[in-house]
Design a protein around this motif. Structure first.
Motif, PDB file in Angstrom:
ATOM      1  N   LEU A  41       0.813  -1.211   0.000  1.00 24.07           N
ATOM      2  CA  LEU A  41       0.000   0.000   0.000  1.00 24.07           C
ATOM      3  C   LEU A  41       0.848   1.263   0.000  1.00 24.07           C
ATOM      4  CD1 LEU A  41      -2.859  -1.008   2.438  1.00 24.07           C
ATOM      5  CD2 LEU A  41      -2.952  -0.818  -0.038  1.00 24.07           C
ATOM      6  N   ALA A  42       2.070   1.161   0.465  1.00 27.86           N
ATOM      7  CA  ALA A  42       2.964   2.313   0.485  1.00 27.86           C
ATOM      8  C   ALA A  42       3.633   2.534  -0.862  1.00 27.86           C
ATOM      9  CB  ALA A  42       4.024   2.130   1.566  1.00 27.86           C
ATOM     10  N   GLY A  43       3.385   1.646  -1.829  1.00 25.65           N
ATOM     11  CA  GLY A  43       3.961   1.798  -3.156  1.00 25.65           C
ATOM     12  C   GLY A  43       5.378   1.280  -3.282  1.00 25.65           C
ATOM     13  N   LEU A  44       5.775   0.407  -2.367  1.00 28.41           N
ATOM     14  CA  LEU A  44       7.125  -0.140  -2.400  1.00 28.41           C
ATOM     15  C   LEU A  44       7.267  -1.171  -3.526  1.00 28.41           C
ATOM     16  CD1 LEU A  44       7.690  -0.764   1.409  1.00 28.41           C
ATOM     17  CD2 LEU A  44       8.454   1.184   0.063  1.00 28.41           C
ATOM     18  N   THR A  45       8.468  -1.295  -4.032  1.00 24.95           N
ATOM     19  CA  THR A  45       8.754  -2.311  -5.041  1.00 24.95           C
ATOM     20  C   THR A  45       8.907  -3.658  -4.346  1.00 24.95           C
ATOM     21  OG1 THR A  45      11.146  -2.068  -4.851  1.00 24.95           O
ATOM     22  CG2 THR A  45      10.023  -0.629  -6.447  1.00 24.95           C
ATOM     23  N   TYR A  46       8.913  -4.726  -5.148  1.00 24.54           N
ATOM     24  CA  TYR A  46       9.118  -6.059  -4.588  1.00 24.54           C
ATOM     25  C   TYR A  46      10.453  -6.122  -3.847  1.00 24.54           C
ATOM     26  CZ  TYR A  46       5.294  -7.672  -7.597  1.00 24.54           C
ATOM     27  OH  TYR A  46       4.076  -7.853  -8.210  1.00 24.54           O
ATOM     28  N   GLY A  57      10.891  -6.923   0.051  1.00 21.48           N
ATOM     29  CA  GLY A  57      11.752  -8.048   0.401  1.00 21.48           C
ATOM     30  C   GLY A  57      12.848  -7.663   1.378  1.00 21.48           C
ATOM     31  N   ASP A  58      13.452  -6.515   1.142  1.00 24.12           N
ATOM     32  CA  ASP A  58      14.509  -6.042   2.038  1.00 24.12           C
ATOM     33  C   ASP A  58      13.977  -5.835   3.460  1.00 24.12           C
ATOM     34  OD1 ASP A  58      16.356  -6.092  -0.008  1.00 24.12           O
ATOM     35  OD2 ASP A  58      16.330  -3.918  -0.343  1.00 24.12           O
ATOM     36  N   ARG A  59      12.776  -5.299   3.572  1.00 23.49           N
ATOM     37  CA  ARG A  59      12.193  -5.064   4.896  1.00 23.49           C
ATOM     38  C   ARG A  59      11.809  -6.362   5.600  1.00 23.49           C
ATOM     39  NH1 ARG A  59       8.677   0.468   4.771  1.00 23.49           N
ATOM     40  NH2 ARG A  59      10.262   1.716   3.759  1.00 23.49           N
ATOM     41  N   LYS A  68      11.783 -12.043  -5.477  1.00 22.16           N
ATOM     42  CA  LYS A  68      11.028 -13.091  -6.171  1.00 22.16           C
ATOM     43  C   LYS A  68       9.999 -13.732  -5.230  1.00 22.16           C
ATOM     44  CE  LYS A  68      10.627 -15.319 -10.039  1.00 22.16           C
ATOM     45  NZ  LYS A  68      10.175 -14.636 -11.232  1.00 22.16           N
ATOM     46  N   THR A  69      10.355 -13.920  -3.979  1.00 24.05           N
ATOM     47  CA  THR A  69       9.424 -14.477  -3.005  1.00 24.05           C
ATOM     48  C   THR A  69       8.257 -13.503  -2.778  1.00 24.05           C
ATOM     49  OG1 THR A  69      11.188 -15.712  -1.925  1.00 24.05           O
ATOM     50  CG2 THR A  69       9.183 -15.352  -0.641  1.00 24.05           C
TER      51      THR A  69
END
Length: 66
Positions: free
Chosen positions: A2-7, A11-13, A19-20
């Motif tokens: 919802l925050a507009g983050l990329t995959y 994933g980093d967070r 890919k997961t």
């Protein structure tokens, strides 16, 4: 999402691969019958807005089939 983050950012967070994250989002799209990520985001934003406006604090809807 919802925050507009990329995959990759998601994933980093979460300490998982991009890919997961992509796989999990695809499963969410399938379960919610959304054709693409944009449609999924619109649905999720609607659900969050509805929940925020609900003063009774009802839990999230249960998944169908369980």
């Amino acid at each position: 999402m919802l925050a507009g983050l990329t995959y990759r950012e998601i994933g980093d967070r979460l300490f998982i691969s991009a890919k997961t994250v992509e796989h999990h989002v695809a499963r969410m799209r399938n379960r919610l019958n959304c054709a693409n990520r944009t449609e999924l985001l619109a649905l999720l934003r609607t659900l969050v807005a509805d929940r925020a406006s609900d003063t009774a604090g009802q839990p999230w809807p249960r998944r169908a089939g369980r």
